[in-house]
Write an enzyme that holds these catalytic residues in place. Structure first.
Site, mmCIF file in Angstrom:
data_model
loop_
_atom_site.group_PDB
_atom_site.id
_atom_site.type_symbol
_atom_site.label_atom_id
_atom_site.label_comp_id
_atom_site.label_asym_id
_atom_site.label_seq_id
_atom_site.Cartn_x
_atom_site.Cartn_y
_atom_site.Cartn_z
ATOM 1 N N GLY A 53 -7.950 24.762 16.138
ATOM 2 C CA GLY A 53 -8.021 24.743 17.575
ATOM 3 C C GLY A 53 -7.314 23.630 18.096
ATOM 4 N N SER A 54 -6.731 23.785 19.094
ATOM 5 C CA SER A 54 -6.198 22.538 19.865
ATOM 6 C C SER A 54 -7.312 21.648 20.403
ATOM 7 C CB SER A 54 -5.100 22.831 20.793
ATOM 8 O OG SER A 54 -4.110 23.830 20.257
ATOM 9 N N GLY A 55 -6.866 20.472 20.827
ATOM 10 C CA GLY A 55 -7.860 19.417 21.506
ATOM 11 C C GLY A 55 -8.228 18.214 20.542
ATOM 12 N N HIS A 56 -7.599 18.435 19.453
ATOM 13 C CA HIS A 56 -8.060 17.364 18.234
ATOM 14 C C HIS A 56 -6.606 16.408 17.954
ATOM 15 C CE1 HIS A 56 -11.329 19.574 17.640
ATOM 16 N NE2 HIS A 56 -10.935 20.696 17.167
ATOM 17 N N LYS A 104 -9.757 23.317 7.661
ATOM 18 C CA LYS A 104 -11.309 22.672 8.154
ATOM 19 C C LYS A 104 -12.505 23.698 8.023
ATOM 20 C CE LYS A 104 -9.951 20.748 12.057
ATOM 21 N NZ LYS A 104 -8.890 21.544 12.296
ATOM 22 N N ASP A 109 -11.863 29.477 11.428
ATOM 23 C CA ASP A 109 -10.655 29.068 10.509
ATOM 24 C C ASP A 109 -10.761 29.528 9.153
ATOM 25 O OD1 ASP A 109 -9.139 26.749 12.551
ATOM 26 O OD2 ASP A 109 -11.347 26.258 12.427
ATOM 27 N N HIS A 218 -16.255 19.313 18.209
ATOM 28 C CA HIS A 218 -16.153 20.225 19.560
ATOM 29 C C HIS A 218 -17.299 19.912 20.390
ATOM 30 C CE1 HIS A 218 -14.484 22.382 15.855
ATOM 31 N NE2 HIS A 218 -13.273 22.350 16.810
#
Lengths: 332, 332
Positions: A53-56, A104, A109, A218
């Protein structure tokens, strides 16, 4: 919610346009949502692919380049990429030596990379997978069976990526990545929650004097909610959490990352790292290499994670090998 | 206030301990409060020294190393270093070729660096000064007569530092740095205020739907308080602010930095950079080099600054020269 965005729906597309504009060393496919190296890697090289996921950010796109990843597959914010992204990436970067997926440990995922591995195998691509599950905070979590994968991802990508660059074969690269994960532990503390663009409000409420101890990237709940206390005490808590799961012999050599979760100023990360280093020194551990900064973040969460890797000489040598990516760069 | 600190009184000392633990390439004097390169620079090399209040990390300590600064003098948070720090630094790093002070235009810094220059001259050290005043937002400000010095500081330190590394003499290095500053403009937008450890509360109140346009790196007021709006519109505002002060010919080559103020996630910085790049492209400007990330911060302020430098070929070549510092590293 105040963010530099145009619409919650276009965050990833718009951010990828910025990544493309900022980094001529990368090729960004905004439709297929795959980031690859602009320069073709050496023929016969095992390719490393990661995603999530994006945001990392800078994880994972910021780690594409010589000595680290060959491709990254960004999902929407906090959402797994879809299998098509990984198979597109695999076809783009496989040179016949096979590809390694660095995954991860989150349910989505794991499932999507597994599907992608099957699809890629159907296309005749050899795929090996390294599963990262270094977070000692909790055994199962909101989005996880087993432990969450967090900071060790960077170490796996760096060290296994260096071996791939030097000509390691598929088994050697994936075995080493798995060993790096097994030798690594992480633990995070949040001072604030993060706000996803889609939700528009913080993921959880945290009183002005409390922190979330053992938080996930998250904003998944950790072990406990506690009163804020001095950095030296928090450093002791973080070191103890890692240590109780992986006690180290005196003189052990380590790679230590003190990572900001997105909204914590660098001066505080250095301050906390100083306290972590003191606690590790008390236990007779040598910090052979270190990283302090924002490497695997959680949007605008204030907080920090500690990752300790008990490194052998091969890992240290490969850590020192040249790397040339947007977010990690040395020796090139 | 939730921060990774032990006490507001020990923030700088504790953070310096962390910097020392993280970076064997630096020598940190926690008493004299001077950060120098651990490896002695080439004899006969002009030395670059900068400094200023802490809270803007990685500026300046993170820019000490080959190809950039020889020494940095950190003051307390948002407080100028004292002249003794700069003279101690000058004596430590002068090899006879003289030292260049890179000074951001704030009243306290200007005065203290001026005093330090006089004291160093008394010791027989040749000192030249580069004054950085690139922020177009306001003419005078809380702590400034004239324009504030912000993002251009990094460009000055990088480009003048590269010339010094290549053997430029005192006049050439300081003239070039002054030219870089003259060719650079910056403008910042804040989504939130920052909180100093000493104050314990945000420096100003900003409603949930408003932003401070033209903010300074200590939270000094900007030009106006406005409603939050899409990133593309904020990018247009930032580009227009720079452009109205320094219009560029079509085809102009630039170095563009989109800098986070401390608490803004990298995904938002990339998104905003994409919009900035689009606005500059419309005006026929070429982004020859770029930087996106947290380089000159304002503690935990959410926001971003844009710096545009109209670069000539010498500046671009020196930008590309090897640099090996904690926060900026390439070609080494």
């Amino acid at each position: 919610m105040k963010k530099f965005i145009n619409s919650p729906d276009t965050v990833l597309t718009d951010a990828l346009a910025g990544v493309a504009a900022a980094h001529p060393s990368l090729t960004v496919d905004p439709v297929g949502r795959v980031i690859t190296r602009a320069a073709r890697a050496r023929p016969g090289k095992v390719a490393l692919i990661s995603g999530g996921g994006s945001g990392h950010e800078p994880l994972h796109g910021g780690f594409v380049g010589t000595g680290m990843l060959d491709a990254a597959c960004p999902g929407e914010v906090f959402t797994s990429p879809v299998p098509d992204q990984m198979t597109t990436a695999a076809k783009a970067v496989d040179s016949g030596a096979g590809v390694v997926f660095v995954v991860k440990n989150y349910t989505g995922d794991v499932m999507n990379f597994q599907l992608a591995a099957e699809l890629a195998a159907d296309e005749g691509i050899n795929v090996a997978t390294i599963l990262v599950d270094d977070d000692v905070a909790v055994q199962d979590s909101t989005w996880t069976a087993g432990r969450r994968g967090t900071g060790a991802t960077l170490l796996v990508e760096k060290i296994a990526g260096a071996l791939a660059e030097k000509g390691g074969d598929l088994a050697a690269v994936s075995d080493l990545g798995t060993r790096v994960n097994a030798a690594s532990r992480s633990f995070a503390v949040a001072l604030t929650a993060c706000t996803t663009p889609a939700a528009g409000k913080p993921g959880f409420d945290l009183p002005e004097d409390e922190i979330e101890v053992g938080v996930g990237i998250h904003g998944e709940p950790g072990r406990s909610r506690e009163k804020i206390r001095p950095a030296a005490e928090l450093a002791a808590t973080m070191v103890e959490a890692v240590w109780s799961d992986m006690p180290l012999p005196r003189g052990a050599e380590t790679i230590v990352m003190l990572n900001g979760l997105g909204a914590t100023p660098l001066i505080e990360l250095y301050l906390l790292f100083g306290d972590v280093a003191a606690r590790l020194a008390e236990r007779g551990v040598t910090i052979a290499r270190s990283l302090v900064g924002n490497y695997i973040t959680s949007l605008d969460m204030a907080g920090a994670s500690l990752t300790v890797c008990h490194a052998d000489q091969q890992m240290l040598d490969l850590w020192d090998s040249p790397v040339d990516t947007p977010a990690l760069r040395w020796g090139c």
